[in-house]
Design an enzyme around this catalytic site. Structure first.
Site, PDB file in Angstrom:
ATOM      1  N   TYR A 139     -31.029 -20.817  -0.172  1.00 21.10           N
ATOM      2  CA  TYR A 139     -30.945 -22.205  -0.577  1.00 21.10           C
ATOM      3  C   TYR A 139     -29.768 -22.446  -1.512  1.00 21.10           C
ATOM      4  O   TYR A 139     -29.877 -23.116  -2.508  1.00 21.10           O
ATOM      5  CB  TYR A 139     -32.273 -22.581  -1.241  1.00 21.10           C
ATOM      6  N   ARG A 174     -24.840 -35.432  -3.918  1.00 20.10           N
ATOM      7  CA  ARG A 174     -25.657 -35.080  -5.080  1.00 20.10           C
ATOM      8  C   ARG A 174     -26.405 -33.784  -4.771  1.00 20.10           C
ATOM      9  O   ARG A 174     -27.610 -33.771  -4.607  1.00 20.10           O
ATOM     10  CB  ARG A 174     -26.643 -36.235  -5.310  1.00 20.10           C
ATOM     11  N   LYS A 192     -32.442 -25.880   4.101  1.00 15.70           N
ATOM     12  CA  LYS A 192     -33.698 -26.629   4.222  1.00 15.70           C
ATOM     13  C   LYS A 192     -34.327 -26.391   5.601  1.00 15.70           C
ATOM     14  O   LYS A 192     -35.533 -26.211   5.723  1.00 15.70           O
ATOM     15  CB  LYS A 192     -33.404 -28.117   4.036  1.00 15.70           C
ATOM     16  N   GLU A 264     -31.216 -35.854   2.691  1.00 14.83           N
ATOM     17  CA  GLU A 264     -31.235 -34.837   1.652  1.00 14.83           C
ATOM     18  C   GLU A 264     -30.023 -34.965   0.743  1.00 14.83           C
ATOM     19  O   GLU A 264     -28.886 -35.025   1.215  1.00 14.83           O
ATOM     20  CB  GLU A 264     -31.236 -33.457   2.345  1.00 14.83           C
ATOM     21  N   ASP A 265     -30.282 -35.024  -0.543  1.00 15.84           N
ATOM     22  CA  ASP A 265     -29.205 -34.983  -1.530  1.00 15.84           C
ATOM     23  C   ASP A 265     -28.124 -36.046  -1.351  1.00 15.84           C
ATOM     24  O   ASP A 265     -26.931 -35.781  -1.490  1.00 15.84           O
ATOM     25  CB  ASP A 265     -28.580 -33.583  -1.574  1.00 15.84           C
ATOM     26  N   ASP A 287     -37.366 -36.052   0.488  1.00 14.78           N
ATOM     27  CA  ASP A 287     -38.221 -35.240  -0.369  1.00 14.78           C
ATOM     28  C   ASP A 287     -38.159 -35.682  -1.823  1.00 14.78           C
ATOM     29  O   ASP A 287     -39.083 -35.450  -2.593  1.00 14.78           O
ATOM     30  CB  ASP A 287     -37.751 -33.785  -0.267  1.00 14.78           C
ATOM     31  N   ASP A 288     -37.065 -36.292  -2.205  1.00 13.23           N
ATOM     32  CA  ASP A 288     -36.816 -36.494  -3.638  1.00 13.23           C
ATOM     33  C   ASP A 288     -36.876 -37.934  -4.119  1.00 13.23           C
ATOM     34  O   ASP A 288     -36.865 -38.172  -5.308  1.00 13.23           O
ATOM     35  CB  ASP A 288     -35.424 -35.968  -4.005  1.00 13.23           C
ATOM     36  N   ASN A 435     -36.108 -28.771 -13.118  1.00 15.13           N
ATOM     37  CA  ASN A 435     -35.461 -27.532 -12.668  1.00 15.13           C
ATOM     38  C   ASN A 435     -34.017 -27.490 -13.160  1.00 15.13           C
ATOM     39  O   ASN A 435     -33.444 -28.535 -13.391  1.00 15.13           O
ATOM     40  CB  ASN A 435     -35.447 -27.490 -11.128  1.00 15.13           C
TER      41      ASN A 435
HETATM   42  P1  NAI Z   1     -33.013 -38.714 -12.554  1.00 16.63           P
HETATM   43  O1  NAI Z   1     -31.688 -38.488 -13.140  1.00 16.63           O
HETATM   44  O2  NAI Z   1     -33.176 -39.714 -11.464  1.00 16.63           O
HETATM   45  O3  NAI Z   1     -34.038 -39.117 -13.719  1.00 16.63           O
HETATM   46  C1  NAI Z   1     -34.068 -38.565 -15.013  1.00 16.63           C
HETATM   47  C2  NAI Z   1     -34.857 -39.481 -15.923  1.00 16.63           C
HETATM   48  O4  NAI Z   1     -35.058 -38.833 -17.171  1.00 16.63           O
HETATM   49  C3  NAI Z   1     -34.186 -40.802 -16.248  1.00 16.63           C
HETATM   50  O5  NAI Z   1     -35.146 -41.821 -16.246  1.00 16.63           O
HETATM   51  C4  NAI Z   1     -33.641 -40.591 -17.660  1.00 16.63           C
HETATM   52  O6  NAI Z   1     -33.536 -41.794 -18.392  1.00 16.63           O
HETATM   53  C5  NAI Z   1     -34.719 -39.710 -18.248  1.00 16.63           C
HETATM   54  N1  NAI Z   1     -34.293 -38.891 -19.373  1.00 16.63           N
HETATM   55  C6  NAI Z   1     -33.225 -38.089 -19.473  1.00 16.63           C
HETATM   56  N2  NAI Z   1     -33.198 -37.510 -20.681  1.00 16.63           N
HETATM   57  C7  NAI Z   1     -34.272 -37.937 -21.360  1.00 16.63           C
HETATM   58  C8  NAI Z   1     -34.793 -37.679 -22.650  1.00 16.63           C
HETATM   59  N3  NAI Z   1     -34.198 -36.840 -23.468  1.00 16.63           N
HETATM   60  N4  NAI Z   1     -35.912 -38.314 -23.002  1.00 16.63           N
HETATM   61  C9  NAI Z   1     -36.534 -39.158 -22.168  1.00 16.63           C
HETATM   62  N5  NAI Z   1     -36.105 -39.414 -20.928  1.00 16.63           N
HETATM   63  C10 NAI Z   1     -34.982 -38.817 -20.532  1.00 16.63           C
HETATM   64  O7  NAI Z   1     -33.510 -37.292 -12.067  1.00 16.63           O
HETATM   65  P2  NAI Z   1     -34.695 -36.948 -11.036  1.00 16.63           P
HETATM   66  O8  NAI Z   1     -34.181 -36.837  -9.660  1.00 16.63           O
HETATM   67  O9  NAI Z   1     -35.834 -37.854 -11.276  1.00 16.63           O
HETATM   68  O10 NAI Z   1     -35.065 -35.470 -11.479  1.00 16.63           O
HETATM   69  C11 NAI Z   1     -35.520 -35.181 -12.792  1.00 16.63           C
HETATM   70  C12 NAI Z   1     -35.912 -33.724 -12.896  1.00 16.63           C
HETATM   71  O11 NAI Z   1     -37.044 -33.478 -12.086  1.00 16.63           O
HETATM   72  C13 NAI Z   1     -34.831 -32.754 -12.453  1.00 16.63           C
HETATM   73  O12 NAI Z   1     -34.693 -31.730 -13.421  1.00 16.63           O
HETATM   74  C14 NAI Z   1     -35.374 -32.168 -11.188  1.00 16.63           C
HETATM   75  O13 NAI Z   1     -35.016 -30.810 -11.080  1.00 16.63           O
HETATM   76  C15 NAI Z   1     -36.856 -32.292 -11.386  1.00 16.63           C
HETATM   77  N6  NAI Z   1     -37.566 -32.354 -10.112  1.00 16.63           N
HETATM   78  C16 NAI Z   1     -38.526 -31.418  -9.896  1.00 16.63           C
HETATM   79  C17 NAI Z   1     -39.208 -31.383  -8.718  1.00 16.63           C
HETATM   80  C18 NAI Z   1     -40.263 -30.376  -8.499  1.00 16.63           C
HETATM   81  O14 NAI Z   1     -40.761 -30.239  -7.403  1.00 16.63           O
HETATM   82  N7  NAI Z   1     -40.666 -29.640  -9.465  1.00 16.63           N
HETATM   83  C19 NAI Z   1     -38.902 -32.347  -7.651  1.00 16.63           C
HETATM   84  C20 NAI Z   1     -37.901 -33.322  -7.979  1.00 16.63           C
HETATM   85  C21 NAI Z   1     -37.266 -33.295  -9.182  1.00 16.63           C
END
Ligand code: NAI
Length: 579
Positions: A139, A174, A192, A264-265, A287-288, A435
């Protein structure tokens, strides 16, 4: 005939070849390849039944040293292989041995990709049998391809397989946490799809990875002489959407209504737009992110974990209060699926169940006084409350039973925050989903030690088991690879023509149904990934059941036993015997 060819050759005839423009061919030079090294065109002849050397060079049929004595005789392989014949198991053992010796993930990745190009079944055998170890390896992004406007259908027709069932498409804007990789984002669709095959049993020949190269805004790539993509800034606006529309139309035209297209991405704005636009006309999935009527796969993994946690705790999902740190694609998508499940279970309207879920972004708690300045996908979460800035204050104000981190910022669940969670709850549910592990809102060790072993914890990235005061706790991994392969299989095997939110709820319920008493006793809220093929079969069956219920399935009549059907549909990497 000759006259048309002549025209194409700008007046030249095959008869008046200029000897000076070629190098001389040898006696065996049947097709003139030797002479064609300069400017004479040749036809790339192939034969249709692979045998001998061609068979060894054909990744779909090659078995390397596992060809039996009989097969070596029948297929002209004598002398082309060393004398030993070995089993697939031994080949696997040897390769895993080699791969484990590599230090760098890129070396492991390269070894796996070379194997895929050499011996497809062995590649999948390794991936299936060593899923936890090799999943992160396959991946990793690397290669690419370019498309041209007006030619998309022709490009698709160049792909040798006609019965494509799953397409993963990206525009490389992205990629994972790496940003704009342009054409080099191709590793993502390839990786994927390898998971669709290894974990969900979709046949490799039914998978098509696509990178739509519209340029890149990555300065470094634009200035890199070795960059293999289009060296131009990204096409945007109408030009971009016209190309994407052409792609979507061509896909349906070439492969029919039942082909699953996973976006994707893509960058946020495009991802929302595409999913919203094509959700009603194509079988699309992301997925995201979520957009009108299309929820994310990731969310159903989280929901499955919550449903399992509730079995541990007792009670109903609607009895809980949720607080998310991070209100981006992941946070809002997961929140929406939870609200839907609450609404479905408690028969309370969605607008009401949303009120049990609070989200924070970098500006603080999302509250109604901020509504005008909020992005559209955050607006449904703007509840009546006075402004709250910090997470600790928010925990004290909202008193959540479940705390979910989707902020992408590591260490944001401080000791005070976690202690507040255990102050308000006997067994707080804490999910640190960001992550990679360095971005996780807290570590497993922190979650267990700061709550004195009371937390039910899962994370996005894997953490090793934690020993706390003599007891071992096994953190669950909310890994999106639990759901999408089984979901894909369920859609494909039922011939579904649209993805519906209820299918994601069905997938979540099936996943949570695979958590046994034994898992619970270790504190696990997800089943081990090593059982993934069985898990996928159950998810596929539940998704297919939903597709039939909703009238979205086209494989009729409905097969009796859908779990059996799922198992029987799944691609097996074991070698076949050749006549
Ligand atoms: P995004 O960039 O769309 O959203 C991030 C959010 O966090 C925004 O609303 C931003 O304002 C907020 N934020 C950033 N810093 C902050 C802080 N210090 N305090 C409060 N809020 C804060 O990103 P997305 O796509 O939503 O992904 C977020 C995280 O979730 C990534 O690290 C990703 O790896 C993880 N993720 C995990 C998955 C899983 O299966 N475990 C699946 C999808 C995402």
């Amino acid at each position: 005939m000759e006259s048309t060819l002549k025209e194409m050759r700008v007046g030249a005839s095959v008869l008046d070849m200029d000897p000076k423009s070629t190098v001389g061919g040898g006696v065996e030079d049947v097709y003139g390849e030797d002479r064609a090294t300069e400017d004479l065109l040749v036809t790339p002849w192939t034969i249709s039944v692979a045998s001998g050397y061609t068979l060894l060079r054909d990744p779909q049929h090659n078995k390397g040293l596992a060809f039996t004595e009989k097969e070596r005789d029948a297929h002209y392989l004598r002398g082309l292989l060393p004398p030993a014949t070995v089993s697939q198991q031994l080949q696997e053992k040897k390769l895993m041995n080699t791969i484990r010796q590599y230090q760098l993930p890129l070396q492991k990745y390269t070894a796996m990709m070379e194997l895929e190009e050499r011996n497809e079944r062995l590649f999948y055998k390794l991936l299936i049998d060593n899923v936890e170890e090799l999943l992160p390896v396959v991946y990793t992004p690397t290669v690419g391809e370019a498309c041209q406007k007006g030619k998309v259908l022709d490009v698709l027709k160049n792909w040798p397989r006609k019965s494509v069932q799953v397409i993963v498409v990206t525009d490389g804007e992205r990629i994972l946490g790496l940003g704009d990789l342009g054409c080099q984002g191709m590793g993502i669709p390839v990786g994927k799809l390898a998971l669709y095959t290894a974990l969900g049993g979709i046949r490799p020949s039914a998978c098509l990875p696509v990178t739509i190269d519209v340029g890149t805004n990555n300065e470094q790539l634009l200035n890199d002489e070795f960059y293999i993509g289009l060296k131009q800034l990204r096409a945007t606006g109408q030009e971009y959407y016209e190309l994407l529309h052409e792609f979507m139309t061509a896909v349906k035209q070439n492969y029919g209504e039942k082909v699953l297209i996973q976006f994707e991405d893509f960058a946020n704005h495009n991802a929302f737009e595409l999913l919203a636009k094509y959700g009603t006309t194509h079988l699309v999935f992301n997925d995201d992110i979520q957009a009108r009527g299309s929820l994310i796969g990731t969310a159903s993994v989280v929901l499955a974990g919550l449903l399992s946690a509730l079995k541990l705790l007792g009670g109903n999902i609607a009895d809980h209060t949720f607080l998310f740190l991070g209100a981006g694609e992941a946070g809002t998508g997961i929140a929406e699926l939870i609200a839907l499940e609450m609404s479905r279970q408690s028969k309370v309207p969605l607008e009401e169940t949303r009120k049990m879920i609070w989200l924070m972004d970098s500006k603080g708690l999302i509250v109604s006084s901020r509504k005008d300045s909020l992005q559209h996908f955050k607006k449904p979460w703007a509840h009546e409350h006075e402004p709250v800035k910090g997470l600790l204050d928010a925990v004290q104000a909202v008193k959540p039973t479940v705390l979910i981190g989707t902020s992408g910022v590591g260490g944001t669940f401080s000791k005070e925050v976690i202690e507040a969670m255990v102050f308000y709850n006997e067994k707080p549910i804490i999910l640190a989903l960001s992550n990679p592990a360095s971005h996780s809102e807290c570590t497993a060790e922190e979650a267990y030690s700061w709550t004195k072993g009371k937390a039910i914890f899962a994370s996005g990235s894997p953490f090793a088991p934690v020993e706390y005061e003599g007891q071992v706790f096994y953190p669950g991994q909310s890994n999106n690879t639990y759901i999408f392969p089984g979901l894909g299989l369920g859609l494909v095997m039922s011939g579904a023509i649209r993805v519906h939110d209820d299918m994601l709820l069905a997938a979540a319920e099936a996943l949570s149904g695979q958590v046994t008493e034994e898992h619970f006793s270790k504190g696990l809220i997800y089943p081990p990934l090593s059982n993934i093929r069985k898990i996928s079969a159950h998810i596929a069956a539940n998704v297919a059941t939903k597709a039939y219920e909703l009238g979205l399935a086209t494989r009729l009549p409905r097969p009796e036993n859908l779990v059996k059907l799922a198992e029987s549909c799944m691609y097996s990497p074991n070698y076949r015997n050749y006549r």
